[in-house]
Design a protein around this motif. Sequence first.
Motif, short mmCIF file in Angstrom:
data_model
loop_
_atom_site.label_atom_id
_atom_site.label_comp_id
_atom_site.label_asym_id
_atom_site.label_seq_id
_atom_site.Cartn_x
_atom_site.Cartn_y
_atom_site.Cartn_z
N LEU A 265 13.83 82.03 -75.48
CA LEU A 265 12.42 81.60 -75.27
C LEU A 265 12.37 80.54 -74.18
CD1 LEU A 265 10.94 81.60 -78.89
CD2 LEU A 265 10.50 83.16 -76.97
N SER A 266 13.29 79.58 -74.24
CA SER A 266 13.21 78.49 -73.24
C SER A 266 13.45 79.06 -71.85
CB SER A 266 14.25 77.43 -73.58
OG SER A 266 15.52 78.06 -73.58
N SER A 267 14.43 79.97 -71.74
CA SER A 267 14.69 80.49 -70.38
C SER A 267 13.50 81.32 -69.90
CB SER A 267 15.96 81.34 -70.40
OG SER A 267 15.78 82.39 -71.35
N LEU A 268 12.91 82.10 -70.85
CA LEU A 268 11.73 82.89 -70.42
C LEU A 268 10.63 81.94 -69.94
CD1 LEU A 268 11.39 85.88 -72.94
CD2 LEU A 268 11.85 85.92 -70.47
N SER A 269 10.41 80.87 -70.70
CA SER A 269 9.32 79.98 -70.28
C SER A 269 9.65 79.36 -68.93
CB SER A 269 9.13 78.87 -71.34
OG SER A 269 10.40 78.31 -71.60
N LEU A 270 10.95 79.02 -68.76
CA LEU A 270 11.32 78.48 -67.42
C LEU A 270 10.96 79.50 -66.34
CD1 LEU A 270 14.84 76.73 -67.61
CD2 LEU A 270 12.76 75.92 -66.49
N MET A 271 11.31 80.78 -66.62
CA MET A 271 11.04 81.78 -65.56
C MET A 271 9.54 81.88 -65.31
SD MET A 271 13.67 84.86 -66.48
CE MET A 271 12.63 86.02 -65.59
N GLY B 267 16.15 79.53 -64.68
CA GLY B 267 15.68 80.28 -65.85
C GLY B 267 16.53 81.52 -66.07
N ILE B 268 16.72 82.26 -64.97
CA ILE B 268 17.48 83.52 -65.06
C ILE B 268 18.91 83.22 -65.51
CG2 ILE B 268 18.76 84.97 -63.42
CD1 ILE B 268 16.40 86.39 -64.39
N ASN B 269 19.49 82.15 -64.94
CA ASN B 269 20.89 81.86 -65.31
C ASN B 269 20.99 81.56 -66.79
OD1 ASN B 269 21.42 82.29 -62.69
ND2 ASN B 269 21.48 80.11 -62.11
N LEU B 270 20.04 80.74 -67.26
CA LEU B 270 20.07 80.40 -68.70
C LEU B 270 19.90 81.69 -69.52
CD1 LEU B 270 20.22 78.18 -70.76
CD2 LEU B 270 17.74 77.90 -70.60
N ILE C 134 2.45 89.97 -68.89
CA ILE C 134 3.90 90.27 -68.91
C ILE C 134 4.51 89.71 -70.19
CG2 ILE C 134 6.08 89.77 -67.73
CD1 ILE C 134 4.58 89.83 -65.08
N GLY C 135 4.08 88.51 -70.53
CA GLY C 135 4.65 87.90 -71.74
C GLY C 135 4.35 88.76 -72.96
N ILE C 136 3.09 89.17 -73.09
CA ILE C 136 2.72 89.99 -74.26
C ILE C 136 3.54 91.27 -74.24
CG2 ILE C 136 0.85 91.44 -75.19
CD1 ILE C 136 -1.11 89.32 -74.57
N TYR C 137 3.73 91.84 -73.05
CA TYR C 137 4.47 93.11 -72.98
C TYR C 137 5.89 92.91 -73.48
CZ TYR C 137 6.74 97.23 -71.10
OH TYR C 137 7.48 98.38 -70.96
N ILE C 138 6.51 91.81 -72.98
CA ILE C 138 7.90 91.58 -73.41
C ILE C 138 7.94 91.38 -74.92
CG2 ILE C 138 9.80 89.91 -73.23
CD1 ILE C 138 9.08 89.60 -70.28
N TYR C 139 6.95 90.66 -75.39
CA TYR C 139 6.92 90.41 -76.85
C TYR C 139 6.79 91.75 -77.59
CZ TYR C 139 5.38 88.91 -81.45
OH TYR C 139 5.28 88.75 -82.80
N SER C 140 5.90 92.62 -77.07
CA SER C 140 5.69 93.90 -77.80
C SER C 140 6.96 94.74 -77.72
CB SER C 140 4.53 94.67 -77.14
OG SER C 140 5.02 95.27 -75.94
N VAL C 141 7.69 94.64 -76.57
CA VAL C 141 8.94 95.41 -76.48
C VAL C 141 9.95 94.84 -77.47
CG1 VAL C 141 10.93 95.86 -75.00
CG2 VAL C 141 8.60 96.17 -74.12
N ALA C 142 9.94 93.49 -77.57
CA ALA C 142 10.94 92.87 -78.46
C ALA C 142 10.71 93.33 -79.90
CB ALA C 142 10.83 91.35 -78.36
N ILE C 143 9.45 93.40 -80.33
CA ILE C 143 9.24 93.70 -81.77
C ILE C 143 9.02 95.20 -81.96
CG2 ILE C 143 8.21 91.44 -82.25
CD1 ILE C 143 5.47 93.01 -82.13
N ASP C 144 9.35 96.00 -80.96
CA ASP C 144 9.08 97.44 -81.07
C ASP C 144 9.93 98.04 -82.18
OD1 ASP C 144 10.12 100.34 -80.17
OD2 ASP C 144 8.04 100.00 -79.57
N THR C 145 9.37 99.01 -82.89
CA THR C 145 10.08 99.50 -84.10
C THR C 145 10.73 100.85 -83.81
OG1 THR C 145 8.07 100.63 -84.64
CG2 THR C 145 8.37 98.41 -85.60
N GLY C 146 10.75 101.30 -82.56
CA GLY C 146 11.29 102.65 -82.29
C GLY C 146 12.79 102.73 -82.55
#
Lengths: 624, 246, 294, 487, 120
Positions: free
Chosen positions: E7-13, E39-42, B20-32
């Motif tokens: 990033l901190s809130s994501l890591s919390l989640m 986490g979600i609130n942050l 999930i983390g990698i997915y979110i990261y890939s969505v964040a840096i997506d260039t579309g």
Amino acid sequence: MVEILLVPLITAFISDIFIKNKRLVWFLFLISNGYILYKLYSLYGKWDLTYILNTDYQIFGAKLSLGLSNNPLGWYFAFFSAVVTLVIAIFSIGFNTNSKGNVAPIWMLIIFANLGIFYAADWITFFMMWELMGWTSFFAITNGNTKALDGAKYYLALSLLGGSSMLIAILLLGAYTKTFIIITSAYRLIQLFNLAEGVFTTILLLFIMAFFIKSAIFPFYMWPSKVYAVGPEDYIAFMSSVMIKYGIYPMAIFIVPVIGNLQLPKIFNAGNWMQYFIGYLGALSAVVGTLLAMFQTDMKKLFAYSSVANMGYILLGFASMSIVGFEGSLFHVVNHIVLKAAIFLSLAAVVYRTGESEMHKLGGLVYKMPITFLTFLFGIIAAAGIPPLNGFGSKWMIIQALMEKKMVVLVISMVFASTGAFMYLFRALVSIFLGQLPERYKDVKEVPYTMSIPMIIMMGLMLLIGVVPGVVMKPLTIALDALGYKVDIATWTTLSSSFKNATIDLKIVFYMFAMGIVVAALMYLFGNKSETIPQHDNYTAGENPIEWGVDADKFNYSYSFYQPFKEMFDPLFERISIDRFFSSIGKNFEYISPTIQGLYKRGEGAVLLFSIGVLLFILGGWIL
Amino acid sequence: MKDETSVLVNIIAFLILFVIGIYIYSVAIDTGAGIKITDNITPTMRVADKYLNKNVLDDNSTYQWGGTAEDTAANIVTSVVVDYRLFDTTLEVIVLFITILGFGFVIPKDKRKIIKPTTILNRWAPILMLLMLMIGGYTFINGHLSPGGGFPAGAIISTAILTGVLTGRRTISQKSLKIIEAITGISIFSIGIISYFLTGSFFQNFILNDKIGDLFSGGLIPIFYGLIAFKVAAELSNIYFEFYEE
Amino acid sequence: MIAAIRVFGYSLFAIFIGLLFMGIGRKIIARIQLRLGPPFYQAFLDVGKLFARKSITHNFVMDLGMIMSLAGLLSTMLFVPVAGHMAIKTSSNLILIIYLMAIGHLGMAMAAAASGNPNATIGVSRALTMMLGYEIPFFTVMLGLIIFNGTSSLELIAQSQAGGILNWNMVKFPLGFLAAEIALQAIMGEKPFDAMVAPAEIASGPMVELGGKYLGLAFLTHAVSIFVETGIMVNLFMGGASNVFTFVLKQFEIYLITILIEAVFPRFRIEQAVKFLWTVPMSIAVVQLAIILL
Amino acid sequence: MNSIVFLVVIPIIAAFLSLFLGKVNKLIAYIVTIFNLSFSIVVLVSGKIPFNVAIGGWRAPYGINFVVSDITIFFLLLINVAAVLSLTTIKEHMEYQFYAFYFILLAATNGMVLTGDIFNFYLFTELTTFAIGGLVAYKRDRLATGASLKYLILSSTASTFSLAAIGLIYKTLGTLNFADIASKISNLNKASLSLILILFISSMLVELKIFPFNIWVVKAYDASIPAVNLFLHGMVSTAGVYGAIRILLMVFSKNSIMLSQSSNIANILILLAFITVIISEIGALTEKNLIKVLAFSSMAQLGIFLFGISLGNYEALKGAFYIVISNYFAKFVMFIVAKNYSVIAGSRNYEDMKGLGRKYPGLAIAFTISALSLMGMPFFAGFWGKLSIVGNALLMDKIAIIGVIIILISSVIEGVYYLRISHTFFSDGNIQDTKLSRINCVLPIILAAVILIIGIYPNSIENIIWTMINEIQNTPEKYIQVILPLK
Amino acid sequence: MTQVFILSSLSLMFIGLYGVLTRKNLLKIIIALNIIETGINLLLVSFGYIDHGITPILTSQESILNLNKMVDPVPQAIVLTSIVIGLGTTAFALALAIRYKITHNSISINASEEEEGRGI
């Protein structure tokens, strides 16, 4: 035209209300069957009668309209099954005076579905009636006794499977040919053949699968033996004779015309590969049905497999794709209805009196129930296809057609099956009626009049059709002519096939047989007089076997009648058994289901599975 | 003892989170093309811009400090919470009502004895309660001017009741707490119905033309916040009484 | 009325010829076994004696069975064209004949089973298994001929072999004839395939309870069946002679072959018989069929 | 028109009042529910549909608004009718908390259907979760606490996912209103849209009982009292279905019915849908407890519904509506019958209910009719749904065809276990006759009659469904313009 | 700056989610749920964040002038409600956990309801 369908529906509803008093309900059942027969008789010839019901339910963009049409072939099937149903209805009044469950309302619904199937003009009405008949017959078979459940469950699963495969076929057909009307969809399907052959073959195979399940052809030949052994006997007489034809009717009206005029390469210039596919399946079900019938000990199971064999003959007739073969199989449909109903009525009488259906526990009933014996004897002769009775005509036409088309393997398997049929039919006659009469059936009386009269009617019917085949062939040929087949109207007593001077006159055959009897009777009277002595004081030289501590019917050789023959085929049947294959599928499902219940029972993996679901969504995004 | 299934579960869980983390990261840096989750939307495009300029009803109205506007609360967050999206807050109150009701319904009724309070707590309890009540009162009274509002005020007031419970003094009975809770709840919604009859749509603010900045500005906001404060206080102290043994 | 007289005449003639063949057959077997053997008219004497003697029966089904078996055989005989002409002018169809023959067996089997004697029912079950055995090769041979001649009527097949000995089917299809001969051996119930009447094991099988006129009727049925089976063979393979005498002579030749085989062979067990019938004659017939088809 | 908000406010006020009115709570419950039902009928008849109500006077994208369109009023009626019917099954005295939870559940489900704001929708879902949590735990025995706790944990994690999705939507589109989102969704980046969709759909599928998310279903149905079963089925899953239609098809799907550009999410949905169907059918095959069988079967029906929606064809969508209607009526009948029979037979195991069909034929026949309608047998409502879904799925791509085949196989399995149950009802058993009053035989028979009528003559339902479908078809005019008039 | 908050809130989640997935003890699961809530609130608040933004409270006339520097109030409104939801869930879950201890005499999540005496 529609009142012929409304009457059974209303009677079903009324008899459901008065289900408690049996006499009224079964009387209503008889009257409505009589009315249906009369109505069908009056519909003969009026082929353009139709009734359309327009609903504005949209499927594939067009509004759906359900229709009934008095098509000649449908009339032919409906009329003769109505005749036999009326006779069974008379029989079941007497039969059901003291039976537990009351199957009349459900049976009326099945008759409604039966008429619906034969008269449906478009595929959706046909499917609706087909599925209605599917689940109502489940309730009719079980009818309250729980030991009938697993046989009926097996049948239900198969018929629902058939229904689903037919639904897919109909919808594919509707999508590609833009129509649900049966006749027009047949023509358009043929044109569709050269456009999308893949879709064509899937539609055809799915249809064939659904019809073969209902008519117990080769891959699905196991359910009749499980179902006929447990159902109420008079309903089973109806089911085994009429309901097994539901698969044959759509084959005749849709599949055979489609396969008939397909421009496919002919193999050994006899027929395209589909004809051979149907032919070999028919041959397989004939041979396998006969072999399995020989080894059964329960009489109803034996005749279940004989139905499978007879369906095989009908399919062989269709496979020949010649007009004589087509007529022969349709003639065999009516013959089979009549003879199977006669046999099962006599079985029902035997069970009504003795309550026993295991053949080796019965014996010697001929002295106590002569009329039942005679019906059974006539049924045996007709089932084996012996000339004076009705079985012979249709088998003769099918064999002629197959020989003319040089389909050699099919003819040989057909003859093998019909001689094998003679073996198990006679075995049934011997173990039930001839031989020693066991002690416990000493006081068995003949069945009451209400049940013996229908049996006599059936005997008369068999003889009538046997000697004067025109009774069935004339309406059949007129119906086929109305449908557009190039066929010449049959005469009253002669059957003809396309070989050089291959016409036989059944009237003469009957005369010859009668003369033979006269000569033999003269010879018999010529001899000295003879006195009748009880059976068991012959080979035991006057001593009574009871002193040896053995009662008479121990001498009844009928337990494993064809033991040597069975040993020849046992290795073959051990290895491959379609029956084990299908029931193992059922077992797998039942094996998996506790694991799934376990998953839901504890439910602690809820969040884990939730995140797996999210993972699935994410992976889907990347992979698909 | 760590049996192997839980180790397996740990690994699977770790894997899932890693993917999930990698997915979110890939969505964040997506260039579309199109708005990406990483870039902030221009402020004017947001709904909040209208809340800040308080010009939801007519677009180009402006307001002055001390002047009047469609919503005269100084604290814009409070104006959003209690005026623009008041319905959310009323539902919020119901959430609290339901969960505390469920709490009271489900908790097993074996009340524990309160141990005798130490003398220090005994002496200071009244003073502390007074202080808490004052702070609670302050927060909800000018919730529309300064940060805070109904919910924190309720929490603070309930701590006052908690100290009363800890020292064993009978400050208020559970029965009356339930009555307070019901009354405040019903009054919140009846104000909504009144505003429906007065102004045609539910929860509309019918007290107008008071000036931004002074104590009694913000239309219905102080009233709502007061009611919410008392409701939250009553509910939370309900919890303490579940464990309080007379 | 004339038809009735013709039928009566035909049946008497068939019975006479049948009994004659049986008598001569027994004489020949005796001679092979180096003994004098009974006079050739012995069969007539037996039948006469049997009909004169009193007999016992168990129930009406036995009587009905015996009459039906004789009637079945007689009606089959009426359909076999004897030297070109038949009792009643109708088309003699091969398939019809095969199915009619079944009535004879059904009658006999029913009478035997009705007697309640276990030996009889064992005999009947063996007879029926044997029937399944010989039916298949015999039918395959006939199928070949029918397809070759394009007709299933016995008369036309007989006429197609008119002319010299050269275009007899026996010569044209030697394999077919050989297979038919072996099958004929089983149809007649002669020595290698007579597990059903097996006197040693089950006391002459179905006939165990028959005495007096019932045994007489059984004899007549056997006689007529000999006449019918040899008649079919003659029509199929030896061109169905122009006059009655040559027809009878040819029939006797066929019967002679079976008698000779019968005299020297021991008995098959029933499943051995069926296995043998399904392998040897069947494969020959299939080869014959392949030749005809290709 | 503005008075539509009463549908939510009145039950909430009743919830507060329920603390005091111990004995008369049941009467109040009846009054409030019948008020809700009659009010929605009045709105239906008034013909002013579709209209938009801004709460607090603030116009649409800025304030919270209630939208009443054809789909809304249809589902509103379904929910309120379900509420009234399920109240009839409550016989004995219930504590006031039960009625409080019930009122809040009624308000929340009505709110979910009415609201036009995504955060408000989230709040109403939260309220439903807590109310259901409370109702499931009503018996407070071992089974109920376990089921309620595990449900609560699962649904609160799911709600955090949807909260994250709402936050992302606000961050990128700057608005919380459905109509506003629908009009602005197209200028979102494809990848971020699929992230938002994944987060939102995974939280919604918990309520739609789709396979990986529906572990709570069987425990919740088994642990709760029969009335709560009816609440769960009648109100909550109908609201969930509405949520799926509104959000998947109208908000996130731009104008094409396909789920926005991310068609692979639609494929995954199809995949999950028919996996749910096959797994829940197999699960139900050897299940002895009747309530669990019904739970498995309702999961299967919702699986077929999701399959119908995500096919992306309007006729398949029509089939999905038929499935919802037939499942709504059929399950009602079955739960009532299950309740009555388990009261008489003393246990929920259907084998102990042998012979009851002979004593109370009305109930057993109603049960069989609804079972047959669920199996999709002709002459019953379910058939029309199955016909159009199967028909249109066959013409789609490969995954849809595999899905249809699996759904047909599972309907065979369903046929086997349902008819086995109705067979045990009709078979002869020895049941001592505890008098079951005739009146609660009447309701199932009426509902079964409705199923039969729809099955035999589908025209009436067909027109209603088509009005709803062309509202989905041209969402911009029918839905967005109603809320955000062209500025 | 906003990256740090997100990033901190994501890591919390993620920590919270990991806790919910793997822990057996119910109380730990409820605590993990709380971590996810915070986490979600942050995360929500950080969505409304503007660099060098000021609190959206009007204190004087000149604060009305630099309205565009104010932080977005709507996420804070949402957070206000979601905190209360977090409180509600935790309270209700804890009550259920206490009763769960009594009825299942075990605090682990996989104590099954039907079979007796299973689960630690």
